[in-house]
Design a protein around this motif. Sequence first.
Motif, short mmCIF file in Angstrom:
data_model
loop_
_atom_site.label_atom_id
_atom_site.label_comp_id
_atom_site.label_asym_id
_atom_site.label_seq_id
_atom_site.Cartn_x
_atom_site.Cartn_y
_atom_site.Cartn_z
N CYS A 1 0.81 -1.26 -0.04
CA CYS A 1 -0.04 -0.08 -0.21
C CYS A 1 0.80 1.39 0.04
CB CYS A 1 -0.97 -0.10 1.05
SG CYS A 1 -2.20 -1.30 1.33
N ILE A 2 0.29 2.08 -0.63
CA ILE A 2 1.01 3.60 -0.48
C ILE A 2 0.90 3.92 0.69
CG2 ILE A 2 1.05 5.83 -1.37
CD1 ILE A 2 0.06 5.22 -4.10
N SER A 3 2.08 4.21 1.61
CA SER A 3 1.99 4.89 2.92
C SER A 3 1.96 6.54 2.89
CB SER A 3 3.57 4.79 3.52
OG SER A 3 3.57 5.28 4.79
N PHE A 4 1.17 6.73 3.59
CA PHE A 4 0.97 8.37 4.13
C PHE A 4 1.50 8.76 5.21
CE2 PHE A 4 -2.33 6.98 0.78
CZ PHE A 4 -2.50 8.12 0.13
N GLY A 5 2.50 8.22 5.70
CA GLY A 5 2.97 8.64 7.07
C GLY A 5 4.04 7.64 7.49
N LEU B 1 11.02 -12.27 3.49
CA LEU B 1 11.50 -11.45 2.24
C LEU B 1 10.76 -10.26 1.94
CD1 LEU B 1 14.16 -11.28 0.52
CD2 LEU B 1 12.71 -12.77 -1.07
N TRP B 2 9.44 -10.42 2.17
CA TRP B 2 8.51 -9.21 1.80
C TRP B 2 8.46 -8.35 2.87
CZ3 TRP B 2 7.09 -9.46 -2.72
CH2 TRP B 2 6.53 -10.67 -3.44
N GLY B 3 8.91 -8.65 4.11
CA GLY B 3 9.19 -7.71 5.22
C GLY B 3 10.39 -7.10 4.85
N ILE B 4 11.36 -7.66 4.43
CA ILE B 4 12.75 -6.97 4.07
C ILE B 4 12.53 -5.82 3.27
CG2 ILE B 4 15.12 -7.08 3.17
CD1 ILE B 4 15.10 -9.95 4.29
N VAL B 5 11.67 -6.36 2.14
CA VAL B 5 11.56 -5.23 1.02
C VAL B 5 10.52 -4.06 1.53
CG1 VAL B 5 10.12 -4.71 -1.04
CG2 VAL B 5 11.53 -6.86 -0.76
N LYS B 6 9.46 -4.40 2.44
CA LYS B 6 8.74 -3.41 3.02
C LYS B 6 9.45 -2.27 3.84
CE LYS B 6 4.57 -5.97 2.05
NZ LYS B 6 3.19 -6.60 2.70
N ARG B 7 10.33 -3.14 4.69
CA ARG B 7 11.16 -2.12 5.42
C ARG B 7 12.32 -1.20 4.48
NH1 ARG B 7 11.23 -6.89 8.54
NH2 ARG B 7 13.28 -7.25 7.80
N ALA C 1 10.24 5.55 1.34
CA ALA C 1 9.73 5.89 0.25
C ALA C 1 8.24 6.74 -0.08
CB ALA C 1 9.59 4.89 -0.99
N ARG C 2 7.93 7.53 -0.84
CA ARG C 2 6.80 8.03 -0.97
C ARG C 2 6.16 8.22 -2.22
NH1 ARG C 2 6.87 7.15 3.37
NH2 ARG C 2 6.84 8.13 5.43
N PRO C 3 5.77 7.09 -3.01
CA PRO C 3 5.29 6.95 -4.34
C PRO C 3 3.80 7.66 -4.26
CG PRO C 3 5.17 5.00 -3.16
CD PRO C 3 5.92 5.67 -2.49
#
Length: 230
Positions: free
Chosen positions: A49-53, A171-177, A182-184
Amino acid sequence: MGFNCRIPRVKPLLTKKQREKRLTWAKEKKSWTAAEWSKVMFSDESKFCISFGNRGPRVWRRTGEAQDPRCLKSSVKFPPSVMVWGAMSSAGVGPLCFLRSRVNAAVYQQVLEHFMLPAADLLYGDGDFKFQQDLAPAHSAKSTRAWFTDHGISVLNWPANSPDLSPIENLWGIVKRKMQNARPKNAEELKATIRATWALITPEQCQKLMDSMPCRINAVIEAKGAPTKY
């Protein structure tokens, strides 16, 4: 009295039968060697998901600062998101697939055809391997089982509700961290960020995660099939 207030970890709810099957599976795989695990290609889907904070579950503030913008966490009802399929082995990661629709058996078989098979060529060449997947309905459908048979793909038997046994979850957790700062601004920028971050994953990171399989299996045995720390 030694108690601390903490947010509880979320783990899948396991029935007695599922715990028994996890325990049986772990005992069967307890003797597997590193060489045997190196022949397993793990796969999974994950939602980004796009993060807003970047606020966590808690914030430090003084009295009267409850409404200070620095102490607020933004809430968006339906944040833009993408669903991604990926695969990994001890040799590294395969190509990502961004899923555009609900994954039924037909869609999943297209993912296998156009992404899993190229991943197998990349990671194993002409060598033998076993394919790991969870027990989602599209994965265990009769037509999907027939697809694996027709393509000569050996599928690793897998216990239900067992993300703690799959290193690709970590591995997904590593990518998300890696993406947390990042603010796409939209879904396309989010996809580009995921691709770029996925490309940074090294074979050494994958090997380290695969090396944890004996510990994961021992943890399931010690817990008698219950959820583990992984």
